[in-house]
Design a protein around this motif. Sequence first.
Motif, PDB file in Angstrom:
ATOM      1  N   PHE A  33     -11.593  -1.307  -2.162  1.00 27.51           N
ATOM      2  CA  PHE A  33     -10.700  -1.720  -1.535  1.00 27.51           C
ATOM      3  C   PHE A  33      -8.868  -0.982  -1.696  1.00 27.51           C
ATOM      4  CE2 PHE A  33      -7.935  -2.878   2.025  1.00 27.51           C
ATOM      5  CZ  PHE A  33      -8.548  -1.890   2.915  1.00 27.51           C
ATOM      6  N   ASP A  34      -9.512  -0.147  -3.703  1.00 29.74           N
ATOM      7  CA  ASP A  34      -8.029   0.044  -4.405  1.00 29.74           C
ATOM      8  C   ASP A  34      -8.097   0.983  -3.837  1.00 29.74           C
ATOM      9  OD1 ASP A  34     -10.531   0.828  -5.222  1.00 29.74           O
ATOM     10  OD2 ASP A  34      -8.915   1.776  -6.874  1.00 29.74           O
ATOM     11  N   THR A  35      -6.117   1.235  -3.693  1.00 26.18           N
ATOM     12  CA  THR A  35      -5.142   2.472  -3.730  1.00 26.18           C
ATOM     13  C   THR A  35      -5.428   3.559  -5.072  1.00 26.18           C
ATOM     14  OG1 THR A  35      -4.230   1.830  -1.562  1.00 26.18           O
ATOM     15  CG2 THR A  35      -3.061   3.469  -2.987  1.00 26.18           C
ATOM     16  N   GLY A  36      -6.223   4.286  -5.348  1.00 24.98           N
ATOM     17  CA  GLY A  36      -6.534   4.728  -6.213  1.00 24.98           C
ATOM     18  C   GLY A  36      -6.024   6.402  -6.818  1.00 24.98           C
ATOM     19  N   ILE A  37      -6.339   6.939  -8.038  1.00 23.72           N
ATOM     20  CA  ILE A  37      -6.443   8.038  -8.170  1.00 23.72           C
ATOM     21  C   ILE A  37      -7.352   8.494  -9.649  1.00 23.72           C
ATOM     22  CG2 ILE A  37      -4.305   9.120  -7.456  1.00 23.72           C
ATOM     23  CD1 ILE A  37      -3.067   9.085  -9.582  1.00 23.72           C
ATOM     24  N   PRO A  73      -3.032  -9.760  -7.019  1.00 20.90           N
ATOM     25  CA  PRO A  73      -3.540  -8.364  -6.010  1.00 20.90           C
ATOM     26  C   PRO A  73      -2.760  -7.602  -7.659  1.00 20.90           C
ATOM     27  CG  PRO A  73      -3.190  -8.641  -3.720  1.00 20.90           C
ATOM     28  CD  PRO A  73      -2.850 -10.086  -5.418  1.00 20.90           C
ATOM     29  N   TYR A  74      -3.390  -6.469  -8.257  1.00 25.94           N
ATOM     30  CA  TYR A  74      -2.363  -5.969  -9.181  1.00 25.94           C
ATOM     31  C   TYR A  74      -2.800  -4.950  -9.433  1.00 25.94           C
ATOM     32  CZ  TYR A  74      -6.956  -5.993 -10.768  1.00 25.94           C
ATOM     33  OH  TYR A  74      -8.796  -5.830 -11.087  1.00 25.94           O
ATOM     34  N   PHE A  75      -1.635  -4.300 -10.359  1.00 29.37           N
ATOM     35  CA  PHE A  75      -1.248  -2.463 -10.616  1.00 29.37           C
ATOM     36  C   PHE A  75      -2.583  -2.582 -11.830  1.00 29.37           C
ATOM     37  CE2 PHE A  75       1.636  -1.999  -7.078  1.00 29.37           C
ATOM     38  CZ  PHE A  75       1.596  -0.819  -6.723  1.00 29.37           C
ATOM     39  N   TYR A  76      -3.412  -1.841 -11.899  1.00 25.10           N
ATOM     40  CA  TYR A  76      -4.228  -1.101 -13.490  1.00 25.10           C
ATOM     41  C   TYR A  76      -4.436  -0.144 -13.482  1.00 25.10           C
ATOM     42  CZ  TYR A  76      -7.640   0.960  -9.790  1.00 25.10           C
ATOM     43  OH  TYR A  76      -8.204   2.004  -9.608  1.00 25.10           O
ATOM     44  N   ARG A 134       0.972  -0.933   0.032  1.00 22.16           N
ATOM     45  CA  ARG A 134      -0.017   0.128  -0.314  1.00 22.16           C
ATOM     46  C   ARG A 134       0.896   0.829   0.038  1.00 22.16           C
ATOM     47  NH1 ARG A 134      -5.091  -0.522  -0.749  1.00 22.16           N
ATOM     48  NH2 ARG A 134      -5.874  -2.983  -0.580  1.00 22.16           N
ATOM     49  N   THR A 135       1.869   1.127   0.260  1.00 25.44           N
ATOM     50  CA  THR A 135       3.162   2.867   0.593  1.00 25.44           C
ATOM     51  C   THR A 135       3.521   2.412  -1.170  1.00 25.44           C
ATOM     52  OG1 THR A 135       3.737   2.096   2.426  1.00 25.44           O
ATOM     53  CG2 THR A 135       5.759   3.336   1.205  1.00 25.44           C
ATOM     54  N   LEU A 136       3.383   1.611  -1.469  1.00 26.12           N
ATOM     55  CA  LEU A 136       4.144   1.328  -3.418  1.00 26.12           C
ATOM     56  C   LEU A 136       3.099   1.954  -4.074  1.00 26.12           C
ATOM     57  CD1 LEU A 136       6.451   0.826  -5.290  1.00 26.12           C
ATOM     58  CD2 LEU A 136       5.020  -1.624  -5.201  1.00 26.12           C
ATOM     59  N   ALA A 137       1.378   1.563  -4.074  1.00 30.59           N
ATOM     60  CA  ALA A 137       0.368   2.100  -4.292  1.00 30.59           C
ATOM     61  C   ALA A 137       0.367   3.507  -4.136  1.00 30.59           C
ATOM     62  CB  ALA A 137      -0.347   1.572  -3.857  1.00 30.59           C
ATOM     63  N   ASN A 138       0.888   3.826  -2.826  1.00 33.36           N
ATOM     64  CA  ASN A 138       0.810   5.737  -2.995  1.00 33.36           C
ATOM     65  C   ASN A 138       1.865   6.116  -3.198  1.00 33.36           C
ATOM     66  OD1 ASN A 138      -1.532   5.730  -0.461  1.00 33.36           O
ATOM     67  ND2 ASN A 138      -0.275   6.570   0.526  1.00 33.36           N
ATOM     68  N   THR A 139       3.046   5.657  -3.279  1.00 34.03           N
ATOM     69  CA  THR A 139       4.000   6.178  -4.142  1.00 34.03           C
ATOM     70  C   THR A 139       4.042   6.699  -5.185  1.00 34.03           C
ATOM     71  OG1 THR A 139       5.807   5.665  -2.464  1.00 34.03           O
ATOM     72  CG2 THR A 139       6.592   6.602  -4.082  1.00 34.03           C
ATOM     73  N   ALA A 140       4.036   5.019  -6.011  1.00 36.21           N
ATOM     74  CA  ALA A 140       3.364   5.383  -7.747  1.00 36.21           C
ATOM     75  C   ALA A 140       2.596   6.399  -7.713  1.00 36.21           C
ATOM     76  CB  ALA A 140       3.776   3.798  -8.015  1.00 36.21           C
ATOM     77  N   SER A 141       1.126   6.602  -6.701  1.00 38.03           N
ATOM     78  CA  SER A 141      -0.056   7.118  -7.632  1.00 38.03           C
ATOM     79  C   SER A 141       0.819   8.367  -7.392  1.00 38.03           C
ATOM     80  CB  SER A 141      -1.470   7.118  -6.434  1.00 38.03           C
ATOM     81  OG  SER A 141      -1.595   5.789  -6.494  1.00 38.03           O
ATOM     82  N   PHE A 142       1.272   9.019  -6.298  1.00 33.96           N
ATOM     83  CA  PHE A 142       2.128  10.639  -6.626  1.00 33.96           C
ATOM     84  C   PHE A 142       2.903  10.186  -7.317  1.00 33.96           C
ATOM     85  CE2 PHE A 142       0.800  10.027  -1.781  1.00 33.96           C
ATOM     86  CZ  PHE A 142       0.200  10.950  -1.632  1.00 33.96           C
ATOM     87  N   GLU A 143       3.654   9.861  -8.099  1.00 38.78           N
ATOM     88  CA  GLU A 143       4.650   9.790  -9.246  1.00 38.78           C
ATOM     89  C   GLU A 143       3.569  10.463 -10.044  1.00 38.78           C
ATOM     90  OE1 GLU A 143       8.083   7.506  -7.467  1.00 38.78           O
ATOM     91  OE2 GLU A 143       6.662   6.251  -8.334  1.00 38.78           O
ATOM     92  N   GLY A 176      -3.649   2.658  -9.980  1.00 33.46           N
ATOM     93  CA  GLY A 176      -4.076   1.423  -8.227  1.00 33.46           C
ATOM     94  C   GLY A 176      -3.338   1.435  -8.691  1.00 33.46           C
ATOM     95  N   LEU A 177      -3.521   0.616  -7.169  1.00 36.20           N
ATOM     96  CA  LEU A 177      -3.799  -0.936  -6.881  1.00 36.20           C
ATOM     97  C   LEU A 177      -4.908  -1.921  -6.203  1.00 36.20           C
ATOM     98  CD1 LEU A 177      -2.267  -3.846  -5.789  1.00 36.20           C
ATOM     99  CD2 LEU A 177      -1.417  -2.463  -3.893  1.00 36.20           C
TER     100      LEU A 177
END
Length: 264
Positions: free
Chosen positions: A170-174, A198-201, A143-152, A187-188
């Motif tokens: 329950f996806d971390t996303g934008i 689980p996967y990034f999309y 979930r930290t990776l998902a936060n970071t990737a989304s901000f990036e 997101g994730l």
Amino acid sequence: MSDYTYIDQRLHLLSQIIAKANRSFIPKRDDDSHTNLGFDPISNRILGRWIQTSSERLMLTYNLNLQEFQWINDHQEIKVTISSKNKFITQIEMELIRLSDSLSLENSDFSAPMHYEIPDYSFKNDPIPEFSSGQIKEWVHYRTLANTASFEFIQHVGIHEEVRIWPHHFDTGIYIVVNKQLGIGFGLAMEDGLANIPYFYMSGYGLKNELEYQNLSEPGIGRWEIGPHWKGALLPIDQIKSDQTLHQFMKDASGYFLETSRTS
């Protein structure tokens, strides 16, 4: 990945309590974003939204390290705590309702069902288990990776947007509007019917004309998923070997959507 999915599903169920608090005490937004959540990797807490009471601002959070719900104020003072260990969801909700009265938070609809459905988990009526430190560590990592990737990705396209966890899936996303022709979701996602892990999309949305998924070549990383209910690129998390892997996936998928939007 079984440990990750195990805690992911149970945190999905637990997080409905925070979504209910948001629903009960925050003015409704048309896009339903008043119900969504955040993740703070500094304190290892799942966050609700700020709620204004007659005396102060409060937020309902879930502390992963301590495995307890915490009402905090904007001085980061913990006002009320309720452990989730070995308790039923209904028991936790009743404790929150009882203790929330002392915080000038009164809402008889707090425990009412949400307006959406989540998976009918087989364990929904079981006590919430105590999570191991390893399970928490793995969940926090992704979930930290998902936060970071989304901000990036937000920085990459030069658009400001919140990175949130949506309580329905329950996806971390934008979701961002890149230009007049294109919106992109990234997101994730939890393990679901699209992937058994689980996967990034990344998905594209034509704002004037529907995007045509034509002349697709398989990306170097991940794959395209073109189905009746969802279209986009996905990257199973077991294929992520480094930050560069995820960056390349984001670059390739967004590049296709940007190119398509220019010709649509």
